[in-house]
Design an enzyme around this catalytic site. Structure first.
Site, PDB file in Angstrom:
ATOM      1  CB  CYS A   6      -0.917  -0.019   1.234  1.00 34.46           C
ATOM      2  SG  CYS A   6      -1.840   1.510   1.443  1.00 34.46           S
ATOM      3  CB  CYS A   9       1.103   1.250   4.369  1.00 40.02           C
ATOM      4  SG  CYS A   9      -0.497   0.841   5.080  1.00 40.02           S
ATOM      5  CG  ASP A  32      -4.217  14.296  -4.922  1.00 45.17           C
ATOM      6  OD1 ASP A  32      -5.061  13.578  -4.334  1.00 45.17           O
ATOM      7  OD2 ASP A  32      -3.807  14.069  -6.079  1.00 45.17           O
ATOM      8  N   GLY A  95     -15.355   6.093  -7.002  1.00 42.82           N
ATOM      9  CA  GLY A  95     -14.118   6.346  -7.729  1.00 42.82           C
ATOM     10  C   GLY A  95     -12.877   6.154  -6.886  1.00 42.82           C
ATOM     11  CG  HIS A 102      -7.355   8.756   0.794  1.00 46.28           C
ATOM     12  ND1 HIS A 102      -7.469   7.419   0.495  1.00 46.28           N
ATOM     13  CD2 HIS A 102      -7.802   9.420  -0.294  1.00 46.28           C
ATOM     14  CE1 HIS A 102      -7.948   7.278  -0.729  1.00 46.28           C
ATOM     15  NE2 HIS A 102      -8.179   8.485  -1.227  1.00 46.28           N
TER      16      HIS A 102
HETATM   17  P1  AMP Z   1      -9.150   8.286  -4.228  1.00 49.37           P
HETATM   18  O1  AMP Z   1      -9.827   8.302  -5.552  1.00 49.37           O
HETATM   19  O2  AMP Z   1      -9.974   8.913  -3.146  1.00 49.37           O
HETATM   20  O3  AMP Z   1      -8.617   6.921  -3.852  1.00 49.37           O
HETATM   21  O4  AMP Z   1      -7.919   9.285  -4.388  1.00 49.37           O
HETATM   22  C1  AMP Z   1      -6.587   8.912  -4.396  1.00 49.37           C
HETATM   23  C2  AMP Z   1      -5.799  10.189  -4.588  1.00 49.37           C
HETATM   24  O5  AMP Z   1      -4.440   9.920  -4.272  1.00 49.37           O
HETATM   25  C3  AMP Z   1      -5.847  10.754  -5.992  1.00 49.37           C
HETATM   26  O6  AMP Z   1      -6.338  12.095  -5.940  1.00 49.37           O
HETATM   27  C4  AMP Z   1      -4.381  10.703  -6.449  1.00 49.37           C
HETATM   28  O7  AMP Z   1      -4.043  11.817  -7.246  1.00 49.37           O
HETATM   29  C5  AMP Z   1      -3.634  10.678  -5.141  1.00 49.37           C
HETATM   30  N1  AMP Z   1      -2.333  10.029  -5.141  1.00 49.37           N
HETATM   31  C6  AMP Z   1      -2.023   8.813  -5.642  1.00 49.37           C
HETATM   32  N2  AMP Z   1      -0.738   8.522  -5.416  1.00 49.37           N
HETATM   33  C7  AMP Z   1      -0.209   9.581  -4.756  1.00 49.37           C
HETATM   34  C8  AMP Z   1       1.091   9.905  -4.260  1.00 49.37           C
HETATM   35  N3  AMP Z   1       2.124   9.069  -4.382  1.00 49.37           N
HETATM   36  N4  AMP Z   1       1.262  11.088  -3.641  1.00 49.37           N
HETATM   37  C9  AMP Z   1       0.228  11.961  -3.519  1.00 49.37           C
HETATM   38  N5  AMP Z   1      -1.020  11.711  -3.967  1.00 49.37           N
HETATM   39  C10 AMP Z   1      -1.226  10.547  -4.585  1.00 49.37           C
HETATM   40 ZN    ZN Z   2      -2.291   1.228   3.661  1.00 50.43          ZN
END
Ligand code: AMP
Ligand code: ZN
Length: 115
Positions: A6, A9, A32, A95, A102
């Site tokens: 993850c 994590c 983000d 989505g 988070h």
């Molecule tokens: P969700 O659709 O709520 O699962 O959103 C996941 C979010 O995590 C998305 O807005 C991605 O742009 C963001 N995300 C994915 N990987 C990373 C990362 N390594 N660092 C920062 N944000 C991330």
């Molecule tokens: Zn996790």
């Protein structure tokens, strides 16, 4: 997905990681990677949980801390007065991409209406 696989994590393991803009013993905050607003932070509990279906009374301090930190981050980002949105996606219809809890904090512009 195991905690070892993850991404959320693994991020907080490095105490010098500049990506982490806030951390305490329950949650951490990153920007983000694909911001949808001038302010787009992710408030993330340290505890891995594949689904909010696992939330119970034992998670109350963790879930509460998310909102305490959200307001602190909104203040630091200067959006407390202008306003902001907190979003938590759960499951395919929302989505959700990352299966670790988070909360998105979005602000810094007039946000579009959501259904
Ligand atoms: P969700 O659709 O709520 O699962 O959103 C996941 C979010 O995590 C998305 O807005 C991605 O742009 C963001 N995300 C994915 N990987 C990373 C990362 N390594 N660092 C920062 N944000 C991330
Ligand atoms: Zn996790």
């Amino acid at each position: 997905m195991t905690t070892g696989e993850c991404i959320f994590c693994n991020i907080p393991q490095d105490p010098n990681d500049k990506q982490v803009v806030y951390r305490d013993d329950r949650v951490f905050v990153i920007r983000d990677i694909n911001p949808q607003a001038p302010v787009h932070l992710l408030i993330i509990p340290l505890m891995h949980m594949a689904s909010l279906a696992y939330v119970g009374p034992g998670q109350v301090p963790m879930m509460g801390q998310i909102f305490v930190v959200a307001e602190e981050m909104a203040r630091r980002e200067g959006v407390t007065i202008s306003g902001y949105r907190l979003v938590m996606n759960q499951g395919p219809d929302s989505g959700q991409v990352i299966e670790h809890p988070h909360v998105h904090l979005l602000g810094g512009k007039t946000l579009p209406d959501i259904a």
